[in-house]
Design a protein around this motif. Structure first.
Motif, PDB file in Angstrom:
ATOM      1  N   ASN A  24       0.844  -1.189   0.000  1.00  0.00           N
ATOM      2  CA  ASN A  24       0.000   0.000   0.000  1.00  0.00           C
ATOM      3  C   ASN A  24       0.880   1.240   0.000  1.00  0.00           C
ATOM      4  O   ASN A  24       1.951   1.244   0.611  1.00  0.00           O
ATOM      5  N   TYR A  25       0.424   2.262  -0.658  1.00  0.00           N
ATOM      6  CA  TYR A  25       1.213   3.476  -0.748  1.00  0.00           C
ATOM      7  C   TYR A  25       0.395   4.657  -0.267  1.00  0.00           C
ATOM      8  O   TYR A  25      -0.831   4.612  -0.188  1.00  0.00           O
ATOM      9  N   SER A  26       1.113   5.715   0.047  1.00  0.00           N
ATOM     10  CA  SER A  26       0.479   6.970   0.405  1.00  0.00           C
ATOM     11  C   SER A  26       1.142   8.062  -0.413  1.00  0.00           C
ATOM     12  O   SER A  26       2.369   8.186  -0.396  1.00  0.00           O
ATOM     13  N   SER A  27       0.327   8.806  -1.158  1.00  0.00           N
ATOM     14  CA  SER A  27       0.896   9.853  -1.998  1.00  0.00           C
ATOM     15  C   SER A  27      -0.153  10.916  -2.251  1.00  0.00           C
ATOM     16  O   SER A  27      -1.328  10.606  -2.407  1.00  0.00           O
ATOM     17  N   SER A  28       0.286  12.143  -2.329  1.00  0.00           N
ATOM     18  CA  SER A  28      -0.642  13.247  -2.571  1.00  0.00           C
ATOM     19  C   SER A  28      -0.973  13.386  -4.048  1.00  0.00           C
ATOM     20  O   SER A  28      -1.852  14.145  -4.421  1.00  0.00           O
ATOM     21  N   TYR A  29      -0.291  12.653  -4.889  1.00  0.00           N
ATOM     22  CA  TYR A  29      -0.605  12.657  -6.310  1.00  0.00           C
ATOM     23  C   TYR A  29      -0.273  11.282  -6.875  1.00  0.00           C
ATOM     24  O   TYR A  29       0.246  10.422  -6.166  1.00  0.00           O
ATOM     25  N   SER A  30      -0.615  11.061  -8.130  1.00  0.00           N
ATOM     26  CA  SER A  30      -0.424   9.747  -8.719  1.00  0.00           C
ATOM     27  C   SER A  30       1.064   9.416  -8.810  1.00  0.00           C
ATOM     28  O   SER A  30       1.819  10.110  -9.487  1.00  0.00           O
ATOM     29  N   TYR A  50       4.893   0.844 -12.612  1.00  0.00           N
ATOM     30  CA  TYR A  50       3.666   1.530 -12.977  1.00  0.00           C
ATOM     31  C   TYR A  50       3.974   3.018 -13.090  1.00  0.00           C
ATOM     32  O   TYR A  50       4.495   3.627 -12.165  1.00  0.00           O
ATOM     33  N   THR A  51       3.606   3.602 -14.251  1.00  0.00           N
ATOM     34  CA  THR A  51       3.866   5.034 -14.439  1.00  0.00           C
ATOM     35  C   THR A  51       2.671   5.708 -15.094  1.00  0.00           C
ATOM     36  O   THR A  51       2.803   6.457 -16.040  1.00  0.00           O
ATOM     37  N   THR A  72      -5.415   2.487  -2.856  1.00  0.00           N
ATOM     38  CA  THR A  72      -3.999   2.877  -2.735  1.00  0.00           C
ATOM     39  C   THR A  72      -3.108   1.655  -2.585  1.00  0.00           C
ATOM     40  O   THR A  72      -2.259   1.559  -1.691  1.00  0.00           O
ATOM     41  N   SER A  73      -3.333   0.693  -3.492  1.00  0.00           N
ATOM     42  CA  SER A  73      -2.562  -0.550  -3.417  1.00  0.00           C
ATOM     43  C   SER A  73      -1.851  -0.837  -4.727  1.00  0.00           C
ATOM     44  O   SER A  73      -2.227  -0.345  -5.798  1.00  0.00           O
ATOM     45  N   PHE A  74      -0.832  -1.660  -4.618  1.00  0.00           N
ATOM     46  CA  PHE A  74      -0.048  -2.090  -5.786  1.00  0.00           C
ATOM     47  C   PHE A  74       0.497  -3.475  -5.459  1.00  0.00           C
ATOM     48  O   PHE A  74       1.687  -3.681  -5.325  1.00  0.00           O
TER      49      PHE A  74
END
Lengths: 114, 117
Positions: A24-30, A50-51, A72-74
């Motif tokens: 899981n990630y946390s980011s304010s943008y993609s 992934y981009t 918010t997963s990968f």
């Protein structure tokens, strides 16, 4: 702030069974996200990335990962584990605008039983 | 893909001596390289960002006088562990990314296993 969390420090599967390594990630943008594999005392090898193109990303050695913004997963998956897949796996997020820095998850050790 | 070569792969040194680790980008010019440290069974910790022609940027808590970084050319960065002590024993890994390509993969060296006795 950006961060990445790998939910399992160790995963054990039997040869021929599916593999699921969670991230899981946390980011304010993609973000740009990567999975790397590390065999003992070796450098890191890119499995896939992934981009912001297709959300389902196929990588090397039969691995794939799906980017799910709503969760918010990968998570990294493989339909059938092979003994040679035993290694440490890192989920990594790209820090945009910070000179190319990467943030590494804590790592998941994958064991494959015969 | 691009290749990053790190040397040596393994080194043993005595306490108090200095050790130099080299990181080379073999088929591209890297204006920025990164140095990581990895303890057993742990993730990679970014130590510093090496910038060609200028001073390195160190992460919080990393002693710049202890871990000297030199990025003298577009294809070579070096990390020197000065006055090494047993607690400096670790796995050190460098990486580089092709310039001007945000979101692209980082290429990693093979790593250097440092043992200080």
């Amino acid at each position: 702030a950006q961060s990445v969390t790998q939910l399992d420090s160790h995963v054990s599967v039997s040869e021929g069974t599916p593999v699921l390594l969670r991230c899981n990630y946390s980011s304010s943008y993609s973000p740009s996200l990567f999975w790397y594999v590390q065999h003992p005392n070796k450098g890191l090898q890119l499995l896939l990335k992934y981009t912001s193109a297709a959300t389902l990303v196929k990588g090397i050695n039969g691995f794939e990962a799906e980017f799910k913004k709503s969760e918010t997963s990968f998570h990294l998956t493989k339909p059938s584990a092979h003994m040679s897949d035993a290694a440490e796996y890192f989920c990594v997020v790209d820090l945009w605008g910070q000179g190319g820095k990467l943030i590494f998850g804590q790592g998941t050790e994958l064991s494959v039983k015969p | 893909g691009a290749v990053v070569s790190q040397h040596p792969s393994r080194v043993i040194c005595k306490s108090g001596t200095s050790v130099k680790i080299e990181c080379r980008s073999l088929d591209f010019q890297a204006t920025t390289m990164f140095w990581y440290r990895q303890f057993p069974k742990q993730s990679l910790m970014l130590m510093a960002t090496s910038n060609e022609g200028s001073k390195a940027t160190y992460e919080q808590g990393v002693e710049k006088d202890k871990f000297l970084i030199n990025h003298a050319s577009l294809t070579l960065s070096t990390l020197t562990v000065t006055s090494a002590h047993p607690e400096d024993s670790s796995f050190y890994i460098c990486s580089a990314r092709v310039p001007g390509t945000s979101g692209t993969e980082a290429f990693f060296g093979q790593g250097t296993r440092l043992t200080v006795v």
